[in-house]
Structure formats: C-alpha cells, structure tokens
Motif scaffolding. Structure first.
Motif, PDB file in Angstrom:
ATOM      1  N   TYR A   1      -6.929   5.346   2.295  1.00 18.37           N
ATOM      2  CA  TYR A   1      -5.669   5.294   3.034  1.00 18.37           C
ATOM      3  C   TYR A   1      -4.605   6.252   2.502  1.00 18.37           C
ATOM      4  O   TYR A   1      -3.424   6.129   2.831  1.00 18.37           O
ATOM      5  N   SER A   2      -4.995   7.248   1.699  1.00 17.67           N
ATOM      6  CA  SER A   2      -3.986   8.155   1.140  1.00 17.67           C
ATOM      7  C   SER A   2      -4.622   9.485   0.762  1.00 17.67           C
ATOM      8  O   SER A   2      -5.813   9.561   0.445  1.00 17.67           O
TER       9      SER A   2
ATOM     10  N   TRP B   1      -8.546  10.263   0.646  1.00 22.32           N
ATOM     11  CA  TRP B   1      -9.281  11.009   1.668  1.00 22.32           C
ATOM     12  C   TRP B   1      -9.924  12.279   1.116  1.00 22.32           C
ATOM     13  O   TRP B   1      -9.563  13.402   1.488  1.00 22.32           O
TER      14      TRP B   1
ATOM     15  N   HIS C   1     -10.116   5.374  -2.908  1.00 25.05           N
ATOM     16  CA  HIS C   1      -9.230   5.021  -1.799  1.00 25.05           C
ATOM     17  C   HIS C   1      -8.447   6.232  -1.281  1.00 25.05           C
ATOM     18  O   HIS C   1      -7.401   6.068  -0.640  1.00 25.05           O
TER      19      HIS C   1
ATOM     20  N   TYR D   1      -6.759   5.853   8.543  1.00 24.35           N
ATOM     21  CA  TYR D   1      -6.046   4.931   7.648  1.00 24.35           C
ATOM     22  C   TYR D   1      -6.751   3.575   7.670  1.00 24.35           C
ATOM     23  O   TYR D   1      -6.835   2.920   8.700  1.00 24.35           O
ATOM     24  N   ASP D   2      -7.243   3.157   6.508  1.00 22.60           N
ATOM     25  CA  ASP D   2      -7.975   1.898   6.396  1.00 22.60           C
ATOM     26  C   ASP D   2      -7.504   1.174   5.134  1.00 22.60           C
ATOM     27  O   ASP D   2      -7.788   1.624   4.021  1.00 22.60           O
ATOM     28  N   TYR D   3      -6.803   0.054   5.315  1.00 19.78           N
ATOM     29  CA  TYR D   3      -6.264  -0.685   4.171  1.00 19.78           C
ATOM     30  C   TYR D   3      -7.344  -1.061   3.154  1.00 19.78           C
ATOM     31  O   TYR D   3      -7.085  -1.122   1.950  1.00 19.78           O
TER      32      TYR D   3
ATOM     33  N   SER E   1       0.911   5.328   0.527  1.00 21.26           N
ATOM     34  CA  SER E   1       0.074   6.372   1.135  1.00 21.26           C
ATOM     35  C   SER E   1       0.811   7.698   1.202  1.00 21.26           C
ATOM     36  O   SER E   1       1.880   7.801   1.795  1.00 21.26           O
TER      37      SER E   1
ATOM     38  N   TRP F   1       0.852  -1.178   0.000  1.00 22.76           N
ATOM     39  CA  TRP F   1       0.000   0.000   0.000  1.00 22.76           C
ATOM     40  C   TRP F   1       0.895   1.238   0.000  1.00 22.76           C
ATOM     41  O   TRP F   1       1.844   1.330   0.773  1.00 22.76           O
TER      42      TRP F   1
END
Length: 566
Positions: free
Chosen positions: A362-363, A335, A333, A356-358, A34, A32
């Motif tokens: 998350y970015s 914010w 995905h 932050y949520d996989y 971010s 991931w």
C-alpha cells in the motif's frame, strides 16, 4: 463501530502522503501510512561517475537538498577511504548546521504552528496584553506593542477580506485549539518574524555553498571553496565575519522567541505529552566531523531500544560495524517487485504497482529496520541520544525547556514527556538551538585553522579497479540519512538512499510491525472525524518529507509541464 477516515494528501509537507485511520469511540485504533509517489533516482544513477552523484541526489527533494548532497559525497569518500581536509569539514559543517536551523525554523512556524495556533483568534486579542506576556517570557527585542499591534492589524485585514492567503487552510475554531487570543497573537507575530530569520541563516548557506537550494561547492574529496585572506574572489576573513554576524542574529531569535514559543505551546497543550509516542526505538548518528580521518564528532549519536534510557548505546563514528550490518529495508508492503528484506547494498528499486491493499502492498515507501526492528529517527531521537551521551549544550537546553514548561504549566514535567507529539516538536526547537551553538564551534575552528596557515580544502579522489562499497551518513533535520553506493571499475553499480522519512513514514515491515507514523497515531483523540486536526498534529510533528522517501515518475510518458526557453 469503527469508522475509517482518509487524509490524502496530507498538506503542509513536501510530497504526497496519504494517511488512513480507523477511529472508534473518538480514538485512532489502526493506521496506515502511504507514500503516493515513486523515487527513481537510484536507477538514474546506475552507470554514472560517482563524483557526479551528489549533484543528482540533492534533486531528490526541493527542501532536503544539501543533506542528500552531503550524504552522497560521504558515501563515495567512505568507499574510497578518502581523507578530507579539516577546513572542508568545517565549511561543510557550517552549511549543514545553517541548513538545519533554516529547516527547523520553517517547520516549527510555517509548517507546524498552525496545528496549535488559531490565527483567527489572534484578531480578538488585546495587543498590549500580548506584548506584556512576550516581555515576561523573554527579553526578545521585537516583542514591542507597536510591532505586535501591526501584525494584528494585518491579520484583521486578511480575515475581513475573506481571503486568508497563507492562513487559508487552518482548522480555525476547532475544539482542540486551546491557546488564548493573546498567546495566539504573540505566536503569529513570531511566525512572520521567522520568515526574516530563516532567510538570514540561508544567507550563510548561500555564501559558503555558492547558492541555495542546491549548493554548488561540494566535491568528492572536500569542497571547492578556495581560502585566501588576500583575494576578494575567495573565502576571505571579511566574508567569514559577515557569516558570524548573521549566525548571531538568528541565535537571538532562536533563544528568545522560538524557544519561549515552544515552552508556551508545550505548557498549554501538556495533555499532548500523552499522545503520539509510537515506536520507542530511537536511532541517530553522530555528525559534525572535526578531524580529517572522521574519528571525532562534535555531535554524538546513539540507539535507545524501546525507550529504555538505561540501555542507551553510543554511536561514536560513522565507521561502526553496526551501521553497515544492522540496517535493512523490507518491501513486503511496498510497491516493488518481490517481498525481500535486505541490506541497502543488495537492494534494487524495481517498481511494481499492484493497487492499494491494506493487507498487502500500500505504499511506495520501503520499511527500514535497525536490528530487525522499526526505529524512530529525527530531532527527538537525536536530542535524546545527545542528552544521554552527556553533550553539554543539549543537556542545558533540555533542562531549560523542561523547567520553563513546568513553570508555565504549574506542574513538574520530566524528560519522559518528550516521548510524545508535543515532545517531538520541542526536541526540534532544542536541536535548533544546539545547531546554533555548534555553528559557533565550527566557525571558530575554521578561523583558528586558517590562522595556522592551513588553507587546504580538497584532496583528489582516486578510483581503483574492481568493486568498492561505501555509506555516507548524515544526521539531517528530519533524522538519520544514509546513502549506499557500490562502485565497480569507477562507475556506479548500485545506489540506494535510506532517508529519514523512509524510516518514519514506512509501512509495516517484514514482521508486520507498524511504522513510526502508523504507531504514533494509535490512541490519538479525534474530536471530529470530519475535521481530523489531531491526526495532522501527530503526523506533522515528524516534519514529513515524502519527496525524499519517494519521487515522481510518469510511466505513461505524459508531459507534466512545458517550459519555453527564450
């Protein structure tokens, strides 16, 4: 059992990047990417005069300054369908090429080399043997034993002091380091020399741009450099010939030191041609316009789907419909408020941090796509496109690089090896050499046009009522950059920047496909999960610039610093 590792922040880059990986049996199995800052420049620009936008946008980043200024003025000029005097194009092209060379030298040596070169090992080298090796590889005039021994003595003092200064954060002695002490010493010598030559090429940018970083000479309609061979306060032939001298000095370093360092590192780390490929959709745009209407470009661009060179599509100009119609960005995905996938013309930049949520957001980085697919941008995409388009200098440098690496490695290395971590680094050096060549082309074109009596550098813009839309493209050092503007009654209604590190550092897109950083990490070896050098090698090969993809804001209005004005 898979183990999750986090590198936050990734250092030796501009901005705050976080990389999370799952490692199983010594290999990365998931990743991931971010961005940990938010860029609010787009909101700041709303309602402002379009002619001022370039001065704001080049403050997006402290490294990628002039590239944003260039894309910004091109966006407004595109919206107005404004022709630019050819002298202005040549001056802009010289600035852009000089900035690109500076950026590539800094990336190769100061930002990336320490992932492959063991500085501490260089203290144990035989300086005479290192000098002989350098002289065998090229005729570089500064591969003398005296200079190399002097560098080694300086390194020994660093190490003996226990304070390594600029070399303090390296993974010295890591099992993934392979170079001999002599190769390490030669590379360390060129590392220090590179500081001098990146400064020289930056002088070119400063002379033509009035200062650097943050050039002062751009304007919607051209440049503010008056040309008068008889006035010392303007751009004179004397200044232009001084520029040519600086360009040639840097060219010697690129071709005789940097190029051979790239080949030596590539040959010694040939196994890394098997890692880091990731997204194989390559996207780049043409650059260095050579006529007032923007119909001829010195450097070609193009698109390669899934690495299939037989399906290469040339992109000849900045006015092709596919550039306007096929670029989108997703915030599924990221914010921001909503989960849309839109053209930049229709985007907004409303922050909505949700943690932050996989599996979800998350970015701060959006996820760009070309024809609804992720695409890798940067020197590798650009070099492959120019090579396939038949660009002579690019073909020459690519073939020379592959031949030299093959000779040093003792095995045949083909162009497919470029689809890799080490290939991405090699492409950056190749592009640096190509930019050196095009600086000669641009300089001569400017001299010849002045010789014809043409001194024009500016056409004034006119802003009609109603709405106009435009896009400014530039093939920046890190890849394809575009600024998108909507003008209404002479003011900015909407503004979006889709930057190289947004393309490459983006999270999963609307279809949950991994971004280029994320995809490139899959399969990477990890010798020691506590010292994840291999992750840094692949991420650094893109030359991340997260300040471009995102920008810092403090929603709580807490002062970050105070400056006393005397």
């Amino acid at each position: 059992m898979a183990k999750k590792i986090t590198i936050d922040p990734v250092t030796r880059i501009e901005g705050h990047l976080r990389i999370d990986c799952e490692v199983d049996n010594g290999k990365v199995v998931n990743a991931w990417s971010s961005g940990q800052m938010w860029r609010g420049i787009e909101i700041i620009l709303k309602g402002r005069d379009p002619r001022d936008a370039w001065a704001y946008t080049q403050r997006i980043c402290g490294v990628c300054t002039t590239v944003h200024a260039m894309a910004s003025v091109r966006a407004v000029e595109d919206a107005l369908d404004l022709e630019i005097p050819v002298n202005a194009h040549y001056i802009r092209n010289l600035i852009m090429a000089g900035h690109g060379i500076h950026d590539h030298i800094v990336h190769f040596y100061q930002l990336c080399a320490l992932d492959w070169v063991d500085i501490v090992s260089a203290t144990k080298a035989d300086a005479l043997a290192a000098a002989k090796l350098g002289q065998q590889l090229s005729g570089w005039k500064r591969n003398s034993v005296q200079e190399i021994k002097g560098v080694q003595d300086r390194l020994k003092k660093f190490v003996a002091s226990g304070q390594l200064g600029i070399f303090a954060s390296g993974y010295w002695g890591h099992p993934a380091m392979k170079l001999s002490p002599e190769v390490n010493l030669l590379a360390a010598t060129h590392y220090l020399q590179a500081l001098e030559y990146q400064r020289k090429i930056n002088q070119v940018v400063a002379i033509l741009g009035s200062k650097t970083p943050h050039v002062q000479n751009l304007a919607v309609g051209g440049v503010t450099n008056p040309i008068n061979p008889d006035s010392p306060s303007t751009l004179t032939l004397e200044k232009l010939f001084n520029i040519k001298t600086l360009i040639d000095e840097v060219g010697d370093f690129i071709k005789q030191a940097m190029f051979t360092d790239m080949a030596a590192v590539g040959a010694n780390y040939a196994d890394w041609t098997g890692y880091g490929a990731g997204v194989l959709n390559y996207f780049s745009v043409p650059d260095m316009p050579m006529d007032s209407k923007g119909t001829m470009y010195d450097l070609p661009g193009g698109y390669i789907p899934n690495g299939d060179v037989s399906k290469f599509e040339s992109i000849a100009t900045h006015r092709e419909n596919t550039l306007y119609d096929d670029i989108k960005e997703s915030i599924k995905h990221a914010w921001y408020d909503g989960e849309w996938n839109r053209s930049p013309f229709e985007e907004d930049t409303e922050p909505n941090y949700t943690g932050y949520d996989y599996e979800s957001k998350y970015s701060w980085v959006k996820a760009p796509t070309y024809r609804d697919k992720p695409a890798q941008v940067g020197p590798l995409a650009n070099v492959l496109a120019m090579y396939l388009a038949g660009h002579g200098p690019t073909k020459g440098y690519v073939d020379a690089a592959l031949q030299t690496v093959s000779k040093l490695a003792g095995t045949s290395v083909g162009i497919d090896a470029l689809h890799s971590t080490i290939g991405r680094i090699a492409a950056r050096v190749i592009r640096c050499a190509v930019l050196y060549d095009t600086m000669g082309v641009q300089w001569q074109a400017l001299i010849d046009n002045i010789g014809k009596g043409d001194m024009a550098t500016f056409n004034p813009p006119v802003f009609p009522s109603g709405e106009q839309r435009g896009v400014g493209f530039h093939e920046a050092p890190r890849g394809t950059l575009s600024h998108w503007i909507v003008i209404e009654n002479g003011k900015i209604k909407n503004y979006q920047a889709v930057v190289p590190s947004t393309w490459n550092a983006g999270p999963r897109n609307d279809g949950d496909e991994l971004g280029p950083y994320e995809a490139s990490l899959l399969g990477n070896p990890i010798a020691d999960a506590e010292l994840p050098l291999e992750v840094l090698r692949t991420v650094h090969s893109f030359d991340p610039c997260l300040a471009c993809a995102i920008h810092l804001v403090d929603g709580k209005n807490i002062p970050l610093s105070k400056v006393k004005v005397l």
